[in-house]
Design a protein around this motif. Structure first.
Motif, PDB file in Angstrom:
ATOM      1  N   VAL A 165       0.870  -1.116  -0.239  1.00  0.00           N
ATOM      2  CA  VAL A 165       0.163  -0.262   0.343  1.00  0.00           C
ATOM      3  C   VAL A 165       0.703   1.215   0.538  1.00  0.00           C
ATOM      4  O   VAL A 165       0.583   1.785  -0.516  1.00  0.00           O
ATOM      5  CB  VAL A 165      -0.666   0.076   1.356  1.00  0.00           C
ATOM      6  N   LEU A 166       1.501   0.921   0.123  1.00  0.00           N
ATOM      7  CA  LEU A 166       2.779   2.327   0.911  1.00  0.00           C
ATOM      8  C   LEU A 166       3.483   2.216  -0.413  1.00  0.00           C
ATOM      9  O   LEU A 166       3.706   3.598  -0.967  1.00  0.00           O
ATOM     10  CB  LEU A 166       4.042   2.327   1.742  1.00  0.00           C
ATOM     11  N   ALA A 167       3.418   1.580  -1.538  1.00  0.00           N
ATOM     12  CA  ALA A 167       4.338   1.892  -2.588  1.00  0.00           C
ATOM     13  C   ALA A 167       3.498   1.972  -4.040  1.00  0.00           C
ATOM     14  O   ALA A 167       3.761   3.281  -3.989  1.00  0.00           O
ATOM     15  CB  ALA A 167       5.010   0.309  -3.212  1.00  0.00           C
ATOM     16  N   VAL A 168       2.184   2.222  -3.566  1.00  0.00           N
ATOM     17  CA  VAL A 168       1.369   2.408  -4.331  1.00  0.00           C
ATOM     18  C   VAL A 168       1.780   3.716  -3.936  1.00  0.00           C
ATOM     19  O   VAL A 168       0.939   4.513  -4.660  1.00  0.00           O
ATOM     20  CB  VAL A 168      -0.238   1.607  -4.171  1.00  0.00           C
ATOM     21  N   ARG A 169       0.590   4.213  -3.163  1.00  0.00           N
ATOM     22  CA  ARG A 169       0.929   5.751  -2.155  1.00  0.00           C
ATOM     23  C   ARG A 169       2.208   6.304  -3.030  1.00  0.00           C
ATOM     24  O   ARG A 169       1.717   7.820  -3.818  1.00  0.00           O
ATOM     25  CB  ARG A 169       0.527   5.490  -1.325  1.00  0.00           C
ATOM     26  N   GLU A 170       3.261   5.964  -2.876  1.00  0.00           N
ATOM     27  CA  GLU A 170       4.499   6.930  -3.059  1.00  0.00           C
ATOM     28  C   GLU A 170       4.237   6.903  -4.756  1.00  0.00           C
ATOM     29  O   GLU A 170       4.843   7.819  -4.834  1.00  0.00           O
ATOM     30  CB  GLU A 170       5.954   5.917  -3.167  1.00  0.00           C
ATOM     31  N   ALA A 171       3.802   5.563  -5.189  1.00  0.00           N
ATOM     32  CA  ALA A 171       3.867   5.992  -6.825  1.00  0.00           C
ATOM     33  C   ALA A 171       2.598   6.786  -7.364  1.00  0.00           C
ATOM     34  O   ALA A 171       3.392   7.301  -8.587  1.00  0.00           O
ATOM     35  CB  ALA A 171       3.998   4.131  -7.759  1.00  0.00           C
ATOM     36  N   LEU A 172       2.127   7.091  -6.656  1.00  0.00           N
ATOM     37  CA  LEU A 172       0.571   7.469  -7.203  1.00  0.00           C
ATOM     38  C   LEU A 172       0.812   9.385  -6.636  1.00  0.00           C
ATOM     39  O   LEU A 172       0.698   9.779  -7.102  1.00  0.00           O
ATOM     40  CB  LEU A 172      -0.419   7.027  -6.734  1.00  0.00           C
ATOM     41  N   ARG A 173       1.343   9.254  -5.904  1.00  0.00           N
ATOM     42  CA  ARG A 173       2.164  10.801  -5.591  1.00  0.00           C
ATOM     43  C   ARG A 173       2.136  11.359  -6.309  1.00  0.00           C
ATOM     44  O   ARG A 173       2.732  12.332  -6.462  1.00  0.00           O
ATOM     45  CB  ARG A 173       2.942  10.263  -4.097  1.00  0.00           C
ATOM     46  N   HIS A 174       3.756  10.770  -6.673  1.00  0.00           N
ATOM     47  CA  HIS A 174       4.482  11.013  -7.517  1.00  0.00           C
ATOM     48  C   HIS A 174       3.730  11.069  -9.450  1.00  0.00           C
ATOM     49  O   HIS A 174       4.431  11.861 -10.790  1.00  0.00           O
ATOM     50  CB  HIS A 174       6.009  11.002  -7.905  1.00  0.00           C
ATOM     51  N   GLY A 175       2.585  11.509  -9.974  1.00  0.00           N
ATOM     52  CA  GLY A 175       1.817  10.936 -11.149  1.00  0.00           C
ATOM     53  C   GLY A 175       1.878   9.687 -11.719  1.00  0.00           C
ATOM     54  O   GLY A 175       2.714   8.790 -11.162  1.00  0.00           O
ATOM     55  N   VAL A 176       0.552   9.468 -12.286  1.00  0.00           N
ATOM     56  CA  VAL A 176       0.781   8.502 -12.469  1.00  0.00           C
ATOM     57  C   VAL A 176       1.500   8.001 -14.305  1.00  0.00           C
ATOM     58  O   VAL A 176       1.254   8.761 -15.085  1.00  0.00           O
ATOM     59  CB  VAL A 176      -0.941   8.216 -13.003  1.00  0.00           C
ATOM     60  N   SER A 177       2.279   6.912 -13.938  1.00  0.00           N
ATOM     61  CA  SER A 177       3.180   6.915 -15.789  1.00  0.00           C
ATOM     62  C   SER A 177       3.095   5.764 -15.434  1.00  0.00           C
ATOM     63  O   SER A 177       2.427   4.973 -14.993  1.00  0.00           O
ATOM     64  CB  SER A 177       4.084   7.389 -14.977  1.00  0.00           C
ATOM     65  N   ALA A 178       3.290   5.362 -16.805  1.00  0.00           N
ATOM     66  CA  ALA A 178       3.593   4.309 -17.142  1.00  0.00           C
ATOM     67  C   ALA A 178       4.748   3.291 -16.545  1.00  0.00           C
ATOM     68  O   ALA A 178       4.041   2.017 -15.784  1.00  0.00           O
ATOM     69  CB  ALA A 178       4.543   4.184 -18.277  1.00  0.00           C
TER      70      ALA A 178
END
Length: 107
Positions: free
Chosen positions: A35-48
């Protein structure tokens, strides 16, 4: 001649319950890491890259959950079998995979 003594009845005590709780704790830790990894990935913008990382994290987490569930179910038997090499390799692979995906997201 004396007859051999009957084998003692196995009293597992609380060991299976402690092992089951350890699997649950590990599963919860993996879920929090995912969940923290997903949160961090989404926090910086959705990219490929973020989308692939999120998908891989979900896949690794689901694989770990399946392996943990199978092991906890096996612990319900009076004489649970030892963890197979394949199951151990899957669990280790999932743990290392989550660590690597987490490191990739934090970068």
């Amino acid at each position: 001649m004396s007859r051999p003594a009957p084998p003692p009845v196995r009293d597992p005590g609380l060991q299976p319950e402690r092992t089951r709780l350890a699997w649950r704790r590990t599963t919860l830790a993996c879920a929090v890491a995912a969940v923290l990894a997903v949160r961090e990935a989404l926090r910086h913008g959705v990219s490929a890259v973020a989308a692939v990382t999120v998908a891989l994290t979900a896949l690794v987490l689901l694989t770990f959950l399946a392996a943990a569930h199978r092991r906890m179910t096996a612990l319900d038997t009076p004489r649970p079998p030892a963890l197979s090499r394949r199951a151990a390799a899957v669990v280790v692979g999932c743990t290392v995979g989550l660590a690597l995906l987490g490191a990739a997201v934090v970068r």
